[in-house]
Design a protein around this motif. Structure first.
Motif, PDB file in Angstrom:
ATOM      1  N   THR A  37      44.298  42.763  40.509  1.00 25.48           N
ATOM      2  CA  THR A  37      43.890  41.737  39.546  1.00 25.48           C
ATOM      3  C   THR A  37      43.104  40.641  40.252  1.00 25.48           C
ATOM      4  OG1 THR A  37      45.928  42.189  38.331  1.00 25.48           O
ATOM      5  CG2 THR A  37      44.745  40.203  37.715  1.00 25.48           C
ATOM      6  N   ALA A  38      43.592  40.243  41.420  1.00 23.40           N
ATOM      7  CA  ALA A  38      42.902  39.207  42.194  1.00 23.40           C
ATOM      8  C   ALA A  38      41.513  39.702  42.572  1.00 23.40           C
ATOM      9  CB  ALA A  38      43.700  38.881  43.452  1.00 23.40           C
ATOM     10  N   ASP A  39      41.468  40.921  43.019  1.00 25.28           N
ATOM     11  CA  ASP A  39      40.218  41.480  43.503  1.00 25.28           C
ATOM     12  C   ASP A  39      39.187  41.614  42.387  1.00 25.28           C
ATOM     13  OD1 ASP A  39      38.626  42.533  45.476  1.00 25.28           O
ATOM     14  OD2 ASP A  39      39.186  44.597  45.001  1.00 25.28           O
ATOM     15  N   SER A  40      39.672  41.898  41.170  1.00 27.51           N
ATOM     16  CA  SER A  40      38.724  42.156  40.089  1.00 27.51           C
ATOM     17  C   SER A  40      38.530  40.975  39.145  1.00 27.51           C
ATOM     18  CB  SER A  40      39.176  43.366  39.277  1.00 27.51           C
ATOM     19  OG  SER A  40      39.051  44.510  40.042  1.00 27.51           O
ATOM     20  N   GLY A  41      39.043  39.820  39.504  1.00 31.42           N
ATOM     21  CA  GLY A  41      38.700  38.635  38.733  1.00 31.42           C
ATOM     22  C   GLY A  41      39.611  38.258  37.583  1.00 31.42           C
ATOM     23  N   GLY A  42      40.870  38.707  37.599  1.00 26.04           N
ATOM     24  CA  GLY A  42      41.847  38.141  36.662  1.00 26.04           C
ATOM     25  C   GLY A  42      41.873  38.743  35.272  1.00 26.04           C
ATOM     26  N   ALA A  43      41.762  37.842  34.266  1.00 29.48           N
ATOM     27  CA  ALA A  43      42.072  38.222  32.880  1.00 29.48           C
ATOM     28  C   ALA A  43      41.294  39.442  32.382  1.00 29.48           C
ATOM     29  CB  ALA A  43      41.816  37.032  31.967  1.00 29.48           C
ATOM     30  N   ILE A  44      40.027  39.545  32.752  1.00 29.73           N
ATOM     31  CA  ILE A  44      39.249  40.672  32.221  1.00 29.73           C
ATOM     32  C   ILE A  44      39.797  41.991  32.752  1.00 29.73           C
ATOM     33  CG2 ILE A  44      36.933  41.723  32.193  1.00 29.73           C
ATOM     34  CD1 ILE A  44      35.906  39.108  31.420  1.00 29.73           C
ATOM     35  N   ALA A 209      32.629  34.849  35.201  1.00 29.23           N
ATOM     36  CA  ALA A 209      32.097  34.505  36.526  1.00 29.23           C
ATOM     37  C   ALA A 209      32.745  35.323  37.641  1.00 29.23           C
ATOM     38  CB  ALA A 209      32.298  33.018  36.782  1.00 29.23           C
ATOM     39  N   HIS A 210      34.006  35.719  37.437  1.00 29.29           N
ATOM     40  CA  HIS A 210      34.701  36.412  38.521  1.00 29.29           C
ATOM     41  C   HIS A 210      34.673  37.935  38.392  1.00 29.29           C
ATOM     42  CE1 HIS A 210      36.024  32.615  39.820  1.00 29.29           C
ATOM     43  NE2 HIS A 210      36.928  32.434  38.896  1.00 29.29           N
ATOM     44  N   VAL A 211      34.066  38.426  37.324  1.00 23.09           N
ATOM     45  CA  VAL A 211      34.178  39.865  37.086  1.00 23.09           C
ATOM     46  C   VAL A 211      33.247  40.670  37.982  1.00 23.09           C
ATOM     47  CG1 VAL A 211      33.868  41.673  35.378  1.00 23.09           C
ATOM     48  CG2 VAL A 211      34.893  39.530  34.751  1.00 23.09           C
ATOM     49  N   LYS A 212      33.785  41.771  38.479  1.00 16.99           N
ATOM     50  CA  LYS A 212      32.967  42.655  39.303  1.00 16.99           C
ATOM     51  C   LYS A 212      32.610  43.886  38.494  1.00 16.99           C
ATOM     52  CE  LYS A 212      34.864  41.495  43.765  1.00 16.99           C
ATOM     53  NZ  LYS A 212      35.834  41.929  44.736  1.00 16.99           N
ATOM     54  N   THR A 214      32.900  46.784  39.262  1.00 15.86           N
ATOM     55  CA  THR A 214      33.854  47.872  39.488  1.00 15.86           C
ATOM     56  C   THR A 214      35.153  47.681  38.698  1.00 15.86           C
ATOM     57  OG1 THR A 214      34.533  46.673  41.434  1.00 15.86           O
ATOM     58  CG2 THR A 214      33.074  48.558  41.780  1.00 15.86           C
ATOM     59  N   VAL A 215      35.194  46.639  37.854  1.00 19.06           N
ATOM     60  CA  VAL A 215      36.446  46.320  37.174  1.00 19.06           C
ATOM     61  C   VAL A 215      36.988  47.516  36.365  1.00 19.06           C
ATOM     62  CG1 VAL A 215      35.309  45.227  35.180  1.00 19.06           C
ATOM     63  CG2 VAL A 215      37.640  44.603  35.734  1.00 19.06           C
ATOM     64  N   PHE A 216      36.098  48.296  35.766  1.00 16.23           N
ATOM     65  CA  PHE A 216      36.560  49.430  34.956  1.00 16.23           C
ATOM     66  C   PHE A 216      37.220  50.505  35.819  1.00 16.23           C
ATOM     67  CE2 PHE A 216      33.268  47.532  32.311  1.00 16.23           C
ATOM     68  CZ  PHE A 216      33.940  47.423  31.106  1.00 16.23           C
ATOM     69  N   LEU A 217      36.545  50.811  36.925  1.00 14.01           N
ATOM     70  CA  LEU A 217      37.087  51.833  37.819  1.00 14.01           C
ATOM     71  C   LEU A 217      38.424  51.367  38.417  1.00 14.01           C
ATOM     72  CD1 LEU A 217      36.496  54.600  39.031  1.00 14.01           C
ATOM     73  CD2 LEU A 217      35.241  53.504  40.875  1.00 14.01           C
ATOM     74  N   ASP A 218      38.452  50.092  38.798  1.00 14.61           N
ATOM     75  CA  ASP A 218      39.688  49.546  39.376  1.00 14.61           C
ATOM     76  C   ASP A 218      40.833  49.577  38.373  1.00 14.61           C
ATOM     77  OD1 ASP A 218      38.203  49.061  41.591  1.00 14.61           O
ATOM     78  OD2 ASP A 218      37.986  46.912  41.259  1.00 14.61           O
ATOM     79  N   ALA A 438      32.594  58.406  32.136  1.00 11.70           N
ATOM     80  CA  ALA A 438      31.671  57.271  32.064  1.00 11.70           C
ATOM     81  C   ALA A 438      32.064  56.197  33.067  1.00 11.70           C
ATOM     82  CB  ALA A 438      31.676  56.698  30.647  1.00 11.70           C
ATOM     83  N   ILE A 439      33.367  55.949  33.175  1.00 12.08           N
ATOM     84  CA  ILE A 439      33.825  54.909  34.102  1.00 12.08           C
ATOM     85  C   ILE A 439      33.486  55.310  35.538  1.00 12.08           C
ATOM     86  CG2 ILE A 439      35.892  53.823  35.054  1.00 12.08           C
ATOM     87  CD1 ILE A 439      37.001  53.697  32.222  1.00 12.08           C
ATOM     88  N   PHE A 440      33.631  56.581  35.816  1.00  9.85           N
ATOM     89  CA  PHE A 440      33.278  57.076  37.153  1.00  9.85           C
ATOM     90  C   PHE A 440      31.820  56.814  37.484  1.00  9.85           C
ATOM     91  CE2 PHE A 440      36.729  60.298  37.921  1.00  9.85           C
ATOM     92  CZ  PHE A 440      37.118  59.673  39.069  1.00  9.85           C
ATOM     93  N   ILE A 441      30.975  57.246  36.549  1.00 10.23           N
ATOM     94  CA  ILE A 441      29.532  57.143  36.796  1.00 10.23           C
ATOM     95  C   ILE A 441      29.148  55.676  36.943  1.00 10.23           C
ATOM     96  CG2 ILE A 441      27.245  57.567  35.767  1.00 10.23           C
ATOM     97  CD1 ILE A 441      28.571  60.093  34.485  1.00 10.23           C
ATOM     98  N   TYR A 442      29.689  54.850  36.032  1.00 11.45           N
ATOM     99  CA  TYR A 442      29.379  53.430  36.071  1.00 11.45           C
ATOM    100  C   TYR A 442      29.927  52.801  37.348  1.00 11.45           C
ATOM    101  CZ  TYR A 442      29.136  48.588  34.536  1.00 11.45           C
ATOM    102  OH  TYR A 442      28.874  47.265  34.457  1.00 11.45           O
ATOM    103  N   GLY A 443      31.147  53.169  37.701  1.00 14.69           N
ATOM    104  CA  GLY A 443      31.785  52.576  38.884  1.00 14.69           C
ATOM    105  C   GLY A 443      31.074  52.973  40.161  1.00 14.69           C
TER     106      GLY A 443
END
Ligand code: PFF
Length: 446
Positions: A37-44, A209-212, A214-218, A438-443
């Motif tokens: 969660t920390a790595d990927s920016g929290g709430a999202i 602002a904090h979203v990466k 890779t958030v979907f893959l993570d 899709a998440i794979f390809i996007y990630g």
């Protein structure tokens, strides 16, 4: 050669949920979830995570249970039985390999929980002032780290071999609610610290602002990891279910409990991390830098803010180690039963073989954080979702529809609307595989 014993079934209804929840709830919830969660920016991250649980976590858990109970075999044997003469058995084999890879780093973290438990008991932890240094010192002390990893591996082996799993299931029914209660107390303590609100905001207020990318893959990887799906662990547990176990209800219960524990752990870690770190400006960076150490750095700091810190932290790390133990038992069970049933190697030798393999991987992970990370990333973000992808195709497309319905409804004893059954099949046929792809390809492109 030892005869293959008649397959056991779980005795009581609560035993079923307890065993599956015991597998799901572990370090994934309390250690890995907060650092992801920390790595990927929290709430999202949390929002995407919950979406993953709903759209493929629960349907896939039902599917694994179904494959297990319909075949009453280990994860590779299950495909062999349900689709003889096909290549589907490779899905099971991939799962066995995944279990092995996960144990290769998971046991190291299990070792850390034991170290922290004893550091709490001895009073060492309450005297520490720099918790980052304390954690780094442990990572640099290979002998200690490896020693405790080996202890934990043998502890798991002991439970697999001695058949006293009933005992651990029974005690898990008391200890897991206790862990839950303790997390609630800790969350209250953390939230009432000065400056904790920012931590809650980080956790619950989406901030682009904090979203990466890779958030979907993570989040997808974390949902598979946390629910113990994608490698046949729930196939193995499903194979022990009796004919009356309600598969859908059990999956929903386990997933809800698992998600609650993860979010609760977040409500302890983030308010504490934000409140206790002086440098608020770079808190997000330092949370990320904390990586696998987040739990082991922030929590002891929180305990030191509480009267009787030693007792709280000893209790916490003891319960955490037990939660981890019910997960490592399930991981090791998958690999052991596979070797035992498919190669007809006696159970004891299979278990020892697995233990030695895990220890070898664990030793390498202890020396090399990048190897540790490699095992973590390749299992959670790749192997489990790939396994899940094929399980959804298997149940959605390959299995006979009548068999699927009979399993879901316990041969008609449970009533589900036609719409429900159709939605389930639709999720498995289209939604889960396409979303995973899709998440794979996007990630990967991100
Ligand atoms: N779900 C466990 C956790 O969250 O700690 C880890 C795990 C156990 C993953 C069993 C996969 C598995 F088959």
């Amino acid at each position: 050669m030892e005869n293959l014993k008649k397959r056991a079934t779980f005795a009581s209804k609560i035993g079923v949920v307890a065993a599956a929840a015991g597998s799901a709830i572990g370090l994934g919830n309390i250690w890995r979830f907060p650092s992801q969660t920390a790595d990927s920016g929290g709430a999202i991250f949390i929002l995407v995570y919950i979406g993953c649980i709903l759209f493929f976590g629960i349907p896939l858990m039902v599917s694994e249970f179904l494959v297990g109970r319909a075949s009453r075999a280990n994860t590779a044997g299950a495909y062999h039985k349900l689709a003889p003469g096909t290549q589907w058995k490779w899905v099971g084999r991939l799962g066995v390999l995944t279990g092995f890879v996960i144990m290769g780093f998971y046991m190291v973290v299990c070792g850390w929980t034991l170290v922290y438990f004893f550091q709490s008991l001895s009073g060492h932890l309450s005297g520490v002032t720099d918790f980052t240094a304390n954690f780094t010192a442990l990572q640099d002390n290979h002998v200690k780290q490896i020693g405790w990893m080996i202890v934990f591996t043998f502890l798991t082996t002991f439970f697999i071999l001695s058949g006293v799993k009933k005992g651990i299931e029974r005690s898990a029914k008391i200890l897991m609610p206790l862990l839950f209660l303790l997390l609630v107390i800790l969350a209250i303590r953390a939230i009432t610290l000065d400056g904790a609100v920012e931590g809650l905001n980080f956790l619950f207020k989406p901030d682009l602002a904090h979203v990466k990318p890779t958030v979907f893959l993570d989040a997808m990887g974390q949902s598979f990891f946390s629910l113990s799906i994608g490698m046949g662990c729930m196939v193995t547990y499903g194979s022990y279910f009796n004919d009356k176990t309600p598969l859908v209800k059990t999956s929903v219960q386990v997933s809800v409990l698992d998600t609650l524990v993860a979010v609760l752990a977040g409500m302890v870690i983030f308010p504490a991390a934000f409140a206790l770190t002086a440098n608020h400006g770079t808190i997000v960076d330092s949370l990320v830098a904390g990586g696998p150490g987040l739990l082991f750095i922030t929590l002891p700091e929180l305990f030191n803010q509480m009267p009787g810190s030693m007792i709280w932290s000893a209790l916490f790390f003891c319960l955490l180690a037990l939660a981890a133990l019910t997960s490592t038992i399930s991981l090791m069970e998958v690999v052991t039963v596979y070797i035992h049933e498919e190669y007809r190697i006696p159970r004891r030798s299979s278990t020892l073989l697995v233990a030695v393999g895990v220890i070898v991987l664990g030793v390498i992970s202890s020396f090399s954080p990048s190897f540790f990370n490699f095992l973590d990333v390749s299992s959670a973000k790749f192997m489990l979702p790939i396994g899940g992808f094929f399980i959804s195709l298997f149940v959605g497309w390959r299995l006979d529809r009548q068999l699927v319905y009979a399993q879901l409804t316990n041969e008609g004893a449970l009533k589900f609307g036609v719409g429900f059954l159709k939605t389930y099949i639709f999720l498995l046929r289209y939604v889960a595989p396409i979303a995973i792809l899709a998440i794979f390809i996007y990630g990967l492109a991100a």
